[in-house]
Every structure is written in structure tokens, then in C-alpha cells.
Design an enzyme around this catalytic site. Structure first.
Site, PDB file in Angstrom:
ATOM      1  N   LEU A  33       0.823  -1.217   0.000  1.00  0.00           N
ATOM      2  CA  LEU A  33       0.000   0.000   0.000  1.00  0.00           C
ATOM      3  C   LEU A  33       0.853   1.263   0.000  1.00  0.00           C
ATOM      4  O   LEU A  33       1.903   1.312   0.637  1.00  0.00           O
ATOM      5  CB  LEU A  33      -0.923  -0.002   1.224  1.00  0.00           C
ATOM      6  CG  LEU A  33      -1.898  -1.183   1.311  1.00  0.00           C
ATOM      7  CD1 LEU A  33      -2.753  -1.066   2.569  1.00  0.00           C
ATOM      8  CD2 LEU A  33      -2.786  -1.283   0.072  1.00  0.00           C
ATOM      9  N   HIS A  37      -3.321   4.301  -2.611  1.00  0.00           N
ATOM     10  CA  HIS A  37      -4.313   3.436  -1.953  1.00  0.00           C
ATOM     11  C   HIS A  37      -4.938   4.163  -0.757  1.00  0.00           C
ATOM     12  O   HIS A  37      -6.149   4.102  -0.542  1.00  0.00           O
ATOM     13  CB  HIS A  37      -3.648   2.166  -1.417  1.00  0.00           C
ATOM     14  CG  HIS A  37      -3.069   1.261  -2.451  1.00  0.00           C
ATOM     15  ND1 HIS A  37      -1.721   1.021  -2.560  1.00  0.00           N
ATOM     16  CD2 HIS A  37      -3.655   0.514  -3.428  1.00  0.00           C
ATOM     17  CE1 HIS A  37      -1.494   0.161  -3.536  1.00  0.00           C
ATOM     18  NE2 HIS A  37      -2.652  -0.154  -4.097  1.00  0.00           N
ATOM     19  N   GLN A  61      -5.019 -12.504 -12.509  1.00  0.00           N
ATOM     20  CA  GLN A  61      -4.924 -11.319 -13.371  1.00  0.00           C
ATOM     21  C   GLN A  61      -3.512 -11.063 -13.862  1.00  0.00           C
ATOM     22  O   GLN A  61      -3.257 -10.060 -14.526  1.00  0.00           O
ATOM     23  CB  GLN A  61      -5.510 -10.090 -12.674  1.00  0.00           C
ATOM     24  CG  GLN A  61      -4.682  -9.524 -11.541  1.00  0.00           C
ATOM     25  CD  GLN A  61      -5.415  -8.387 -10.856  1.00  0.00           C
ATOM     26  OE1 GLN A  61      -6.424  -8.600 -10.193  1.00  0.00           O
ATOM     27  NE2 GLN A  61      -4.930  -7.166 -11.018  1.00  0.00           N
ATOM     28  N   GLY A 148      -9.179   3.480  -8.455  1.00  0.00           N
ATOM     29  CA  GLY A 148      -8.350   4.590  -8.911  1.00  0.00           C
ATOM     30  C   GLY A 148      -8.480   4.799 -10.415  1.00  0.00           C
ATOM     31  O   GLY A 148      -8.568   3.843 -11.186  1.00  0.00           O
ATOM     32  N   ASP A 151      -5.911   3.234 -13.034  1.00  0.00           N
ATOM     33  CA  ASP A 151      -6.246   2.059 -13.852  1.00  0.00           C
ATOM     34  C   ASP A 151      -7.543   2.382 -14.582  1.00  0.00           C
ATOM     35  O   ASP A 151      -8.614   1.881 -14.256  1.00  0.00           O
ATOM     36  CB  ASP A 151      -6.370   0.827 -12.964  1.00  0.00           C
ATOM     37  CG  ASP A 151      -5.059   0.510 -12.275  1.00  0.00           C
ATOM     38  OD1 ASP A 151      -4.175  -0.046 -12.913  1.00  0.00           O
ATOM     39  OD2 ASP A 151      -4.912   0.853 -11.077  1.00  0.00           O
ATOM     40  N   GLN A 154      -9.541  -0.375 -16.278  1.00  0.00           N
ATOM     41  CA  GLN A 154     -10.097  -1.263 -15.247  1.00  0.00           C
ATOM     42  C   GLN A 154     -11.368  -0.655 -14.656  1.00  0.00           C
ATOM     43  O   GLN A 154     -12.370  -1.349 -14.453  1.00  0.00           O
ATOM     44  CB  GLN A 154      -9.055  -1.482 -14.146  1.00  0.00           C
ATOM     45  CG  GLN A 154      -9.605  -2.169 -12.901  1.00  0.00           C
ATOM     46  CD  GLN A 154      -8.517  -2.481 -11.910  1.00  0.00           C
ATOM     47  OE1 GLN A 154      -7.800  -3.453 -12.079  1.00  0.00           O
ATOM     48  NE2 GLN A 154      -8.389  -1.695 -10.864  1.00  0.00           N
TER      49      GLN A 154
END
Ligand code: AMP
Length: 281
Positions: A33, A37, A61, A148, A151, A154
Site C-alpha cells: 500500500l 491506496h 490477473q 483509482g 487504472d 479497469q
């Protein structure tokens, strides 16, 4: 702060929260982290009665086993960083607990968005992300979940997932947190040596270049210059594209809003970053 490692512990805690009518926020992470984060976690804490942070390096992933092996793992330091935050539950399962053998899962069709950018360069990556986030959403059943914009693709796929499986969760995209010199924070930055870290700054320099020149010069020229900023720093570009913020399809002409997305290899570390670029015209 409580730390759970089994699904059963989460299920029991969740039942208790439902009885107490507490609103749950959720922040999924792979640990190691950093302040990026922490920004998500603090925002979740300020907007919910209770917050679950999952820490799980999701093997599904990773499309390269060397990358999975090298991914930093530091649970104790992570717990120390979060210590002191109130109303926080850490869920740090092992792989068997995350993926019980008898737990069925129907994959979601990713469609076109899953074929672009990261999807084209990391086969199976988003399938793995969808699998783990599906299981975590189903288990934790949060009202809000925080992701976030670092990404970017994503986040778009998580919004699709939320609709596809009908979770009805409020998906909240949070701004990218950067070091003072512009480098987007990432757990992978820990693997850069001092010289590589210096070289990696070319990524945010290139993104700022695109953002500052959006609409001023032809898109292709700006893109080419951005590529050379990164290449001159010795990084190998996997992709640098200027895309539609919703579909992530390539833009050939400037419009009001676009996102410049980059993936580049610095030393042995693959870094991604992006920036919203707004036209001044
Ligand atoms: P990860 O541990 O890399 O899977 O990231 C967990 C969450 O933190 C994801 O939603 C990421 O997009 C988000 N995140 C990672 N780095 C940053 C950053 N620098 N700023 C904001 N959010 C981030």
C-alpha cells in the site's frame, strides 16, 4: 481495525453490519500500500460507516508468472500503515479462500473494451480482474466501492461488471495520486532503482505534454512527440494512445475530452499511467 482471512468471518461480520444498518464501503487492493491506496481508503472511511480493504495478490490477473512472482508482498507493513484508521476491516484471504473449488462463476463477456489497450497487451488480465472483483463484491456486498483512475480501463470494466451482474454498487473513481515529481504512485515503483525511477518520470512528462497541447497541434504530431519523450528516456513503449474516455477507442481528431493512456517498460518494470486531456478549442 479487524483482520479477517476467511470468507466465513466476512459473512458473519456482514450479517452483523446488516442488522446494525451500517453502510459499507469497499476498497480492493493487491497490497504494498502507498499514498494512492490510502487516498481511496480515507475517502471510503469518510463516506461510509464501515470500510473493508481487501489485500490479495490475484494470480488470475497476471499474464506472466515472473511478474506475479516479483509483485511486492508486505502484509505486515500494510497493516501497520492502516493501523489507527477506525471502522476498518482488512480482508486478506489466501488463494483457496478467495477461489473455493466449488464456487461457480460465469465469466462476463468483456466486449470491445476488453480488446483494447491493456486487453490487447495482457491477455486474460481483465478476465482475472472481473473474476476476483465479482467474488469480492458478492461476498462483501458494499454500497460503495472505490477504484483509482490510474487504472482507467479497469475502472470502465468494473462499471460494466457492476451492471452485468446487477450488483447495484455505487462505483467511485478517484483521482490518480502522484509523487511530487509527477510519477504516478504504484506498488511496482518499489522495483525501480534510482536511475530507472528518474527515467520513469518521462511518462508523466509525456502525458503533461499531450495535455498542454491538446487541440493546439494535429493529434498525430502531439502523439508522436509524446512517444519520443518516453523513448528518449530509454523506456520501451507498449502503447501510447489518445482515446475516447467512454469507449477507449482511438481518436484521430481532437474532441472536447480524451484520455492519453500509456504502458511502458522501464528496466524490468511495466508501468501504466493516463491523463484526461481537455481541448481548449
Ligand atoms: P492495486 O493494489 O494496484 O490493485 O490498486 C488498488 C486500487 O488502488 C485500484 O483501484 C487502483 O486503481 C488504485 N490505485 C493504485 N495506484 C493509485 C494511485 N497512484 N492513485 C490513485 N489510485 C491508485
Amino acid at each position: 481495525m479487524q483482520t479477517f482471512v476467511t470468507r466465513q468471518e466476512i459473512i458473519e461480520w456482514r450479517q452483523q453490519m446488516r442488522g446494525d444498518q451500517k453502510q459499507i464501503g469497499f476498497v480492493p487492493t493487491m497490497g504494498a500500500l502507498h499514498q494512492g491506496h490510502l487516498a481511496l481508503i480515507k475517502r471510503a472511511c469518510s463516506e461510509n460507516a464501515e470500510v473493508v480493504v481487501s489485500i490479495f495478490v490475484n494470480p488470475k490477473q497476471f499474464n506472466q508468472s515472473a511478474d506475479l512472482q516479483a509483485y511486492p508482498r508486505m502484509l505486515e507493513a500494510d497493516l501497520a500503515l492502516l493501523n489507527g484508521l477506525e471502522n476498518l476491516v482488512i480482508f486478506a484471504p489466501d488463494e483457496e479462500e478467495m477461489y473455493p473449488k466449488d464456487l461457480p462463476f460465469s465469466p462476463m463477456p468483456l466486449g470491445r473494451i476488453g480488446e483494447l489497450l491493456e486487453g490487447a497487451h495482457r491477455p486474460g488480465h481483465f478476465e482475472g480482474v472481473v473474476h476476483v472483483v465479482h467474488h469480492l463484491f458478492a461476498l462483501i456486498q458494499p454500497q460503495k466501492a472505490y477504484f483509482g483512475q490510474k487504472d482507467f480501463q479497469q475502472l470502465a470494466i468494473i462499471r460494466l461488471l457492476n451492471t452485468y451482474y446487477g450488483f447495484g454498487i455505487d462505483i467511485i473513481g478517484c483521482e490518480t495520486v502522484r509523487d511530487a515529481d509527477g510519477l504516478a504512485m504504484s506498488s511496482r515503483n518499489l522495483r525501480l532503482n534510482a536511475q530507472e525511477r528518474q527515467n520513469a518520470l518521462a511518462i508523466s512528462r509525456a502525458l503533461h505534454y499531450v495535455s498542454n497541447n491538446t487541440g493546439k497541434y494535429p493529434l498525430d504530431k502531439v502523439k508522436q512527440e509524446a512517444r519520443s519523450i518516453i523513448e528518449q528516456a530509454g523506456l520501451a513503449i507498449e502503447y501510447l494512445e489518445i482515446v475516447d474516455p467512454l469507449t477507449l477507442e482511438n481518436r484521430s481528431q481532437w474532441q472536447q475530452e480524451q484520455v492519453c493512456c500509456v504502458a511502458a517498460i522501464c528496466g524490468e518494470v511495466r508501468l501504466i499511467d493516463n491523463m484526461l486531456c481537455e481541448s481548449v478549442l
